[in-house]
Each structure stands twice: as structure tokens, then as C-alpha cells.
Scaffold this motif. Structure first.
Motif, PDB file in Angstrom:
ATOM      1  N   SER A 278       0.830  -1.210   0.000  1.00  0.00           N
ATOM      2  CA  SER A 278       0.000   0.000   0.000  1.00  0.00           C
ATOM      3  C   SER A 278       0.864   1.260   0.000  1.00  0.00           C
ATOM      4  N   LEU A 279       1.927   1.242   0.804  1.00  0.00           N
ATOM      5  CA  LEU A 279       2.804   2.411   0.872  1.00  0.00           C
ATOM      6  C   LEU A 279       3.528   2.642  -0.455  1.00  0.00           C
ATOM      7  N   LYS A 280       3.932   1.559  -1.085  1.00  0.00           N
ATOM      8  CA  LYS A 280       4.581   1.709  -2.390  1.00  0.00           C
ATOM      9  C   LYS A 280       3.594   2.245  -3.432  1.00  0.00           C
ATOM     10  N   SER A 281       2.338   1.832  -3.326  1.00  0.00           N
ATOM     11  CA  SER A 281       1.322   2.343  -4.250  1.00  0.00           C
ATOM     12  C   SER A 281       1.101   3.837  -4.045  1.00  0.00           C
ATOM     13  N   VAL A 282       1.087   4.252  -2.765  1.00  0.00           N
ATOM     14  CA  VAL A 282       0.951   5.685  -2.484  1.00  0.00           C
ATOM     15  C   VAL A 282       2.143   6.452  -3.051  1.00  0.00           C
ATOM     16  N   ALA A 283       3.342   5.901  -2.866  1.00  0.00           N
ATOM     17  CA  ALA A 283       4.543   6.551  -3.391  1.00  0.00           C
ATOM     18  C   ALA A 283       4.459   6.700  -4.909  1.00  0.00           C
ATOM     19  N   ASP A 284       3.946   5.653  -5.556  1.00  0.00           N
ATOM     20  CA  ASP A 284       3.803   5.706  -7.016  1.00  0.00           C
ATOM     21  C   ASP A 284       2.791   6.774  -7.424  1.00  0.00           C
ATOM     22  N   CYS A 285       1.690   6.872  -6.685  1.00  0.00           N
ATOM     23  CA  CYS A 285       0.678   7.894  -6.978  1.00  0.00           C
ATOM     24  C   CYS A 285       1.248   9.301  -6.800  1.00  0.00           C
ATOM     25  N   VAL A 286       2.004   9.503  -5.748  1.00  0.00           N
ATOM     26  CA  VAL A 286       2.609  10.812  -5.503  1.00  0.00           C
ATOM     27  C   VAL A 286       3.568  11.178  -6.633  1.00  0.00           C
ATOM     28  N   GLU A 287       4.352  10.188  -7.075  1.00  0.00           N
ATOM     29  CA  GLU A 287       5.316  10.455  -8.148  1.00  0.00           C
ATOM     30  C   GLU A 287       4.596  10.842  -9.443  1.00  0.00           C
ATOM     31  N   ARG A 288       3.528  10.130  -9.761  1.00  0.00           N
ATOM     32  CA  ARG A 288       2.785  10.438 -10.986  1.00  0.00           C
ATOM     33  C   ARG A 288       2.102  11.798 -10.884  1.00  0.00           C
ATOM     34  N   CYS A 289       1.556  12.124  -9.708  1.00  0.00           N
ATOM     35  CA  CYS A 289       0.962  13.451  -9.518  1.00  0.00           C
ATOM     36  C   CYS A 289       2.018  14.551  -9.584  1.00  0.00           C
ATOM     37  N   SER A 290       3.233  14.237  -9.136  1.00  0.00           N
ATOM     38  CA  SER A 290       4.323  15.216  -9.233  1.00  0.00           C
ATOM     39  C   SER A 290       4.615  15.561 -10.684  1.00  0.00           C
ATOM     40  N   LYS A 291       4.632  14.544 -11.534  1.00  0.00           N
ATOM     41  CA  LYS A 291       4.890  14.776 -12.950  1.00  0.00           C
ATOM     42  C   LYS A 291       3.786  15.620 -13.577  1.00  0.00           C
ATOM     43  N   GLU A 292       2.532  15.337 -13.207  1.00  0.00           N
ATOM     44  CA  GLU A 292       1.419  16.117 -13.741  1.00  0.00           C
ATOM     45  C   GLU A 292       1.467  17.558 -13.234  1.00  0.00           C
ATOM     46  N   THR A 293       1.831  17.723 -11.962  1.00  0.00           N
ATOM     47  CA  THR A 293       1.928  19.070 -11.392  1.00  0.00           C
ATOM     48  C   THR A 293       3.040  19.865 -12.063  1.00  0.00           C
ATOM     49  N   GLU A 294       4.151  19.195 -12.323  1.00  0.00           N
ATOM     50  CA  GLU A 294       5.264  19.874 -12.994  1.00  0.00           C
ATOM     51  C   GLU A 294       4.858  20.330 -14.392  1.00  0.00           C
ATOM     52  N   GLU A 295       4.133  19.482 -15.096  1.00  0.00           N
ATOM     53  CA  GLU A 295       3.684  19.825 -16.451  1.00  0.00           C
ATOM     54  C   GLU A 295       2.677  20.978 -16.414  1.00  0.00           C
ATOM     55  N   GLN A 296       1.760  20.936 -15.438  1.00  0.00           N
ATOM     56  CA  GLN A 296       0.761  21.996 -15.344  1.00  0.00           C
ATOM     57  C   GLN A 296       1.399  23.331 -14.962  1.00  0.00           C
ATOM     58  N   THR A 297       2.373  23.304 -14.048  1.00  0.00           N
ATOM     59  CA  THR A 297       3.079  24.525 -13.655  1.00  0.00           C
ATOM     60  C   THR A 297       3.849  25.114 -14.836  1.00  0.00           C
ATOM     61  N   GLN A 298       4.469  24.246 -15.615  1.00  0.00           N
ATOM     62  CA  GLN A 298       5.191  24.703 -16.795  1.00  0.00           C
ATOM     63  C   GLN A 298       4.238  25.356 -17.794  1.00  0.00           C
ATOM     64  N   HIS A 299       3.047  24.784 -17.931  1.00  0.00           N
ATOM     65  CA  HIS A 299       2.056  25.357 -18.847  1.00  0.00           C
ATOM     66  C   HIS A 299       1.651  26.761 -18.388  1.00  0.00           C
ATOM     67  N   LEU A 300       1.416  26.928 -17.093  1.00  0.00           N
ATOM     68  CA  LEU A 300       1.083  28.253 -16.568  1.00  0.00           C
ATOM     69  C   LEU A 300       2.206  29.249 -16.826  1.00  0.00           C
ATOM     70  N   SER A 301       3.437  28.801 -16.635  1.00  0.00           N
ATOM     71  CA  SER A 301       4.593  29.689 -16.808  1.00  0.00           C
ATOM     72  C   SER A 301       4.818  30.075 -18.258  1.00  0.00           C
TER      73      SER A 301
END
Length: 425
Positions: A278-301
Motif C-alpha cells: 500500500s505504501l509503495k502504491s501511495v509513493a507511485d501515486c505521488v510520483e505520478r501526480c508530481s509529474k502532472e503538477t510539474e507539467e501543469q506549472t510549466q504550462h502556466l509559466s
């Protein structure tokens, strides 16, 4: 339209970043479900519109019809130059044209930021009441990007490219001899020396200050409406610019925290037996959300922030244009007053008054012609940036939602079988 207690004139308030119903009917098309980093489909949220439809911009931009253009300009290939006293960036400016006043159909020159400043000052000097597109500031906003970083250089390159494209698309400015020199001459040094002398510039400043002190008694109503619209627009676009920049800074801080969050769950999983998966799954979810957040922030910039900030600078440009128009009217009014008080020199003064009247009429006419073109650019540019940002936000939140839905799906308990063959959940 009432903004902060101010009622805009009817002729202008209705056009403030308006979305004409007949012209802006959007086309919706089906969108497929999202996939995770391994290419596997993840559950879609039934409540989100982005899973059902994709917003597409209409392509009706008649004033930008490529078939009517005869002057194409591109700014690219930035190179850093370091000397004993300074560091600066040189940009390549490529021009293709079919105009007869050019000796060749293609040109390639290299320009630095100061050269663009020279061109813009010449355009304003020769066309004081035309709206010359702004340049990016010499210095960047603190905390947004480091000077001479790749992001800074690319952001400036795009802004310089837009400045030249806007100028090339203008029905008057595109035929400026100074633009032709800028696009074709290898060295601008000799042309830069031909500017107005110090005393001439001082005289213009003194006259402008005198006109400001004297005040303008009767500005025509249509220009008063332009001024009122401009004041409200400037206030709102400046506020939007500040908030957008703050959101980007906060998004970057959030992204940094997400990147610290992922390894923490990985380390935690390594010390657990029962919860490891379960913890590894959460870590994977956080990593994937990080990538999406980075892409969205770049789009705003890269999309929204530059579009909004560009029109903050445009508003300042318009204020300068309005002041120059008012100065021309003030000079005309002053000559009229002198004419009325000096009968002996009436004939000579009448010629001066007539000349100022012609200058005022010309200034008014070119500004009235340029104003709707500028308003059209506002609508087109900001509409495009806002729609793109809305689509990106919807996609971002939907992907993050789907990521966590997949985690919940993976944590459902497996059915266990009883001795009689029945299944219990």
C-alpha cells in the motif's frame, strides 16, 4: 458593466474580454480515457467533463490569414556573448518577403536586446499615436526565473518574436523604413547615431510637462471613453498578472514538497511488512501526480503568465499613446489661445494653428483606426491563453483524480471463498 463601482461607457464596456455568443460556439469531441505511466488504462471519473469532451478553439482568425501576408519574420537561435565588460544574448532574425521595396527575398541578421529597443523607440517617435507592441522588460521578475537561464532566454526570445510579428502584421508600422533597416542591415551602428539631438529631446520633454501642467480642457468623448476603459483594463490585468505569478510560485513550492513526499513513502515501505504494498502504491501515486503538477506549472509559466503580462505592458503602452495624443491637442489649444490674443501676427499664427489642427486630426484618426485592432488582439490572445489554461487545469485535476482512484481500486479486498463454495466480500 460595473467594476469596483465604475460604470464603463456603453461603447466599450461590452467589449471587455467579451466572448461573442455567435462567434465563439465551441466544438466538443469525445476524449479517450487516461493511461498511467506504463500505458495501462486507469479509471475515469464519471463526474468530470474532461473525460467526456475536449474543448477545441475555433480557427476563425480572419485578420491573421496567412495568405494575405507578404512579410514573415522569425526570431530564433539565441547565443550568449561574453565580453570584458558585459554579457549579452544575440538573436538571429530571419526575414522572408515578397515586397518590392526589399532588394532580396530573404535576410538573416543578428540582433541583441538593445537593437530591439532602438527599433521600438523609432517606431514610437515616428508614429506617436499608433500602438506599438511592447518589448519584454530588460530585467525579469524576481523569483520567477534566473537571468540568462535557458527559461529566461527562451521566454525573451518568444516575446521578441511576437514583437516583430505584431509589427510585421501592422498595416502602417510594417512599412516603416526603420523596420526595413532593422531586418536587412548587418550593422545598425550608423543608423543609431542619427537619432534626435539632446536639445531636441529636452524640448519635447519640456513641452510635454508644460501641457501636463496646463491640463486638457476638452478631450473628445470617444477618447475619454478609451481612457476610462484603459484605466479599468490596466487595473484588472495588473491584478491578474500578480495573482498568476503568485500561483506559479506556490505551485513550484508545492511541487518541491511532492518530490520530498515520494521518497519518504518508499523508505517507509521498506520498513513495513503488512503495509509495504500500500505504501509503495501511495509513493507511485505521488510520483505520478508530481509529474502532472510539474507539467501543469510549466504550462502556466509558458502560456498563461506571458500572455497576461504582455497585456500589462500593452496597457502601459496605451497610456503613453493617450498622453501623446493629449499633448498634441494641448499644443493645438495653446496656439489657438495665442492666435486670439495677438491680432498683429494673426496670419503667421493662423498657419501654425492650421498645421497643429492637421496634426491633431491625423493623430486622432490613426489612434481611432488602431484602437479596434488592439482590442481584437486582446480578445484573440487572452482568449487563447485562458482556454488553453482551462483545458490544461481540467486535464491535470482529472489525471490526478484518476491516479488516486486507481490506488483505491487496487486496495479493494480480495474475495475469499467459504467451504460451501459461496463467495464472501
Amino acid at each position: 458593466m460595473d467594476i469596483n463601482g465604475q460604470t464603463l461607457p456603453a461603447d466599450f464596456s461590452g467589449h471587455m474580454l467579451d466572448m461573442d455568443e455567435d462567434e465563439d460556439l465551441e466544438v466538443f469531441s469525445k476524449k479517450t480515457s487516461h493511461v498511467d505511466g506504463d500505458g495501462n488504462p486507469v479509471p475515469n471519473s464519471p463526474s468530470s467533463m474532461v473525460n467526456q469532451y475536449r474543448l477545441e478553439e475555433d480557427g476563425d482568425e480572419e485578420h491573421r490569414d496567412i495568405h494575405t501576408k507578404d512579410l514573415y519574420i522569425t526570431v530564433d537561435d539565441p547565443e550568449s556573448h561574453v565580453t570584458a565588460i558585459e554579457t549579452f544574448i544575440m538573436y538571429r532574425v530571419l526575414t522572408r518577403t515578397t515586397r518590392s521595396e526589399f532588394d532580396s527575398s530573404e535576410y538573416e541578421v543578428h540582433r541583441r536586446y538593445q537593437d530591439f529597443v532602438w527599433l521600438r523607440s523609432k517606431l514610437e517617435e515616428n508614429h506617436p499615436t499608433l500602438i506599438v507592441h511592447p518589448l519584454p522588460e530588460k530585467f525579469v521578475v524576481k523569483g520567477m526565473v534566473e537571468r540568462f537561464s535557458n527559461d529566461f532566454i527562451e521566454t525573451r526570445r518568444k516575446a521578441l518574436d511576437r514583437f516583430l510579428k505584431k509589427t510585421a502584421n501592422h498595416p502602417v508600422l510594417s512599412f516603416s523604413p526603420h523596420l526595413q533597416v532593422f531586418l536587412t542591415e548587418a550593422d545598425l551602428a550608423s543608423h543609431k547615431k542619427q537619432g534626435p539631438g539632446f536639445l531636441s529631446r529636452m524640448g519635447e520633454t519640456v513641452r510635454a510637462v508644460a501641457n501636463t501642467v496646463r491640463g486638457l480642457k476638452s478631450r473628445p468623448e470617444e477618447f475619454t471613453q478609451m481612457q476610462e476603459y484603459l484605466e479599468v483594463f490596466s487595473s484588472k490585468i495588473t491584478s491578474a498578472d500578480k495573482v498568476t505569478q503568485r500561483i506559479i510560485r506556490e505551485q513550484k513550492e508545492y511541487l518541491d514538497e511532492l518530490k520530498q513526499y515520494h521518497p519518504m513513502y518508499v523508505q517507509w515501505a521498506n520498513s513495513e511488512d503488512v503495509l509495504a504494498d500500500s505504501l509503495k502504491s501511495v509513493a507511485d501515486c505521488v510520483e505520478r501526480c508530481s509529474k502532472e503538477t510539474e507539467e501543469q506549472t510549466q504550462h502556466l509559466s509558458e502560456i498563461l503568465c506571458p500572455a497576461i503580462h504582455e497585456y500589462v505592458l500593452c496597457a502601459d503602452t496605451l497610456k503613453g499613446v493617450m498622453k501623446r495624443r493629449d499633448n498634441i491637442q494641448a499644443e493645438f489649444a495653446a496656439k489657438n489661445e495665442v492666435l486670439a490674443s495677438r491680432k498683429a501676427e494673426k496670419e503667421a499664427l493662423q498657419e501654425e494653428v492650421d498645421a497643429h489642427a492637421d496634426r491633431l486630426e491625423q493623430a486622432n484618426n490613426v489612434l481611432k483606426e488602431d484602437w479596434p485592432r488592439w482590442k481584437s488582439d486582446i480578445r484573440t490572445d487572452l482568449r487563447s491563453a485562458l482556454i488553453s489554461t482551462a483545458e490544461k487545469n481540467m486535464e491535470y485535476y482529472e489525471k490526478c483524480l484518476a491516479v488516486w482512484e486507481s490506488f483505491l481500486f487496487s486496495q479493494r479486498p480480495e474475495p475469499r471463498e467459504q467451504s460451501d463454495g459461496d463467495h464472501v466480500f
